[in-house]
Design a protein around this motif. Structure first.
Motif, PDB file in Angstrom:
ATOM      1  N   GLU A   1       0.621  -0.994  -0.065  1.00 23.35           N
ATOM      2  CA  GLU A   1       0.005  -0.050   0.046  1.00 23.35           C
ATOM      3  C   GLU A   1       0.903   1.169  -0.004  1.00 23.35           C
ATOM      4  OE1 GLU A   1      -3.624   0.247   1.865  1.00 23.35           O
ATOM      5  OE2 GLU A   1      -3.206  -1.715   2.574  1.00 23.35           O
TER       6      GLU A   1
ATOM      7  N   ARG B   1     -13.209   2.632   8.767  1.00 19.11           N
ATOM      8  CA  ARG B   1     -13.173   1.368   9.228  1.00 19.11           C
ATOM      9  C   ARG B   1     -12.874   1.161  10.673  1.00 19.11           C
ATOM     10  NH1 ARG B   1      -9.322  -2.656   8.713  1.00 19.11           N
ATOM     11  NH2 ARG B   1      -8.110  -1.458   7.364  1.00 19.11           N
TER      12      ARG B   1
ATOM     13  N   ASP C   1     -12.612  -1.668  14.113  1.00 17.49           N
ATOM     14  CA  ASP C   1     -12.700  -3.408  14.300  1.00 17.49           C
ATOM     15  C   ASP C   1     -13.836  -3.474  15.418  1.00 17.49           C
ATOM     16  OD1 ASP C   1     -11.672  -2.409  16.879  1.00 17.49           O
ATOM     17  OD2 ASP C   1      -9.780  -3.582  16.863  1.00 17.49           O
TER      18      ASP C   1
ATOM     19  N   CYS D   1      -9.643   1.849  12.552  1.00 21.15           N
ATOM     20  CA  CYS D   1      -8.538   1.116  11.629  1.00 21.15           C
ATOM     21  C   CYS D   1      -8.294   1.755  10.213  1.00 21.15           C
ATOM     22  CB  CYS D   1      -9.170  -0.319  11.237  1.00 21.15           C
ATOM     23  SG  CYS D   1      -9.534  -1.361  12.578  1.00 21.15           S
TER      24      CYS D   1
ATOM     25  N   ALA E   1      -6.325  -0.489   3.590  1.00 20.76           N
ATOM     26  CA  ALA E   1      -7.426  -1.261   2.964  1.00 20.76           C
ATOM     27  C   ALA E   1      -7.526  -2.453   4.119  1.00 20.76           C
ATOM     28  CB  ALA E   1      -6.825  -1.811   1.640  1.00 20.76           C
ATOM     29  N   LYS E   2      -6.553  -2.916   4.711  1.00 17.20           N
ATOM     30  CA  LYS E   2      -6.415  -3.861   5.749  1.00 17.20           C
ATOM     31  C   LYS E   2      -5.731  -3.707   6.980  1.00 17.20           C
ATOM     32  CE  LYS E   2      -3.178  -6.584   2.947  1.00 17.20           C
ATOM     33  NZ  LYS E   2      -2.967  -7.753   2.161  1.00 17.20           N
ATOM     34  N   GLY E   3      -5.839  -4.774   7.843  1.00 19.73           N
ATOM     35  CA  GLY E   3      -5.065  -4.435   8.992  1.00 19.73           C
ATOM     36  C   GLY E   3      -5.419  -3.248  10.152  1.00 19.73           C
ATOM     37  N   CYS E   4      -5.340  -3.650  11.139  1.00 20.03           N
ATOM     38  CA  CYS E   4      -5.952  -2.761  12.331  1.00 20.03           C
ATOM     39  C   CYS E   4      -4.938  -2.669  13.479  1.00 20.03           C
ATOM     40  CB  CYS E   4      -7.427  -3.062  12.663  1.00 20.03           C
ATOM     41  SG  CYS E   4      -8.156  -1.923  13.696  1.00 20.03           S
TER      42      CYS E   4
ATOM     43  N   GLU F   1      -1.885  -3.803  14.031  1.00 20.23           N
ATOM     44  CA  GLU F   1      -0.975  -4.848  14.281  1.00 20.23           C
ATOM     45  C   GLU F   1       0.148  -4.622  14.677  1.00 20.23           C
ATOM     46  OE1 GLU F   1      -0.703  -3.579   9.694  1.00 20.23           O
ATOM     47  OE2 GLU F   1      -2.392  -3.683  11.478  1.00 20.23           O
TER      48      GLU F   1
ATOM     49  N   THR G   1      -0.435 -11.690  12.120  1.00 17.96           N
ATOM     50  CA  THR G   1      -1.029 -11.068  10.914  1.00 17.96           C
ATOM     51  C   THR G   1      -0.253 -11.023   9.506  1.00 17.96           C
ATOM     52  OG1 THR G   1       0.361  -8.908  11.821  1.00 17.96           O
ATOM     53  CG2 THR G   1      -1.933  -9.276  12.562  1.00 17.96           C
TER      54      THR G   1
ATOM     55  N   SER H   1       0.874 -11.850   6.010  1.00 20.23           N
ATOM     56  CA  SER H   1      -0.091 -12.028   4.704  1.00 20.23           C
ATOM     57  C   SER H   1       0.911 -12.281   3.631  1.00 20.23           C
ATOM     58  CB  SER H   1      -0.851 -10.712   4.486  1.00 20.23           C
ATOM     59  OG  SER H   1       0.165  -9.451   4.266  1.00 20.23           O
TER      60      SER H   1
END
Length: 219
Positions: free
Chosen positions: A113, A143, A145, A151, A158-161, A163, A176, A178
């Motif tokens: 990202e 977003r 959690d 997040c 776009a993803k993760g929170c 971490e 976490t 990926s």
């Protein structure tokens, strides 16, 4: 001789243990929440859903990797309320809150990202609105959690929170992983010893063997 051999083993092992300690997590990747007092940023003592800014307040959000609030990166930019809300006239029954949104640096971004450019926005919301509501009015999609932790702002990341990340800020320290990182974790069983530790153990064995050979040679 036995005592000397033990000392040699410990001397070889201590640097490896120190290296293992340095490989622990460097911090967490998350959005931090700030309040502005004059020209100074102060880390907020409550979450954005509990914060109730007044008309004319400036709040900020910064995405970065940090261990805790003590070393968290502050939002960048010098714009104040007058500049941010210059084009938003006051209106009865509402308040204006200036927001500074700093999406951080490429070094702090999750793998794959790229952070959007930092921007400001003037939220005109109900007089009793929270900072979270002001943020939602100008920076969707947000977003959260399951624990109401913020997040993503404007869809980033776009993803993760929140971490935990390893030294260097790129790879998750645990749980976490990926993509290729997850595949690597599966290859070594997820919780097995790292390649570096195995290599280090091999060095210790070699040094130990050398020490034994020296003892026998002198005997």
């Amino acid at each position: 001789m036995t005592r000397r051999l033990t000392v040699l083993f410990l001397a070889a092992l201590l640097p490896l243990l120190a290296g293992a300690g340095q490989a622990q997590a460097a911090g967490y990747r998350y959005w931090s929440f700030w309040e502005r007092d004059g020209s100074a940023w102060t880390y907020a003592t409550v979450g954005p859903s509990l914060s109730r800014p007044a008309d004319g307040d400036v709040v900020g959000f910064r995405f970065s990797v940090s261990e805790d609030s003590g070393d968290a990166a502050k939002p960048r930019g010098e714009a104040g309320f007058d500049a941010i809300c210059a084009k938003t006239p006051a209106k009865d029954g509402t308040k204006r809150v200036a927001l500074v949104l700093d999406f951080g640096t490429p070094a702090d971004a999750p793998s794959g990202e790229r952070p959007p450019a930092a921007r400001t926005a003037c939220a005109q919301v109900a007089e009793d609105a929270s900072t979270a509501e002001a943020l939602a009015s100008v920076a969707e999609p947000l977003r959260y959690d399951g624990n109401a932790l913020l997040c993503a702002i404007a869809g980033y990341p776009a993803k993760g929170c929140g971490e935990q990340v390893a030294e260097g800020g790129k790879e998750p320290a645990s749980g976490t992983a990926s993509g290729t990182e997850e595949a690597a974790a599966e290859d070594d069983g997820g919780s097995g010893p790292s390649v570096g530790l195995i290599a280090g153990a091999a060095v210790v064995v070699v040094l130990g063997a050398a020490a034994v050979w020296q003892v026998r040679r002198r005997a």
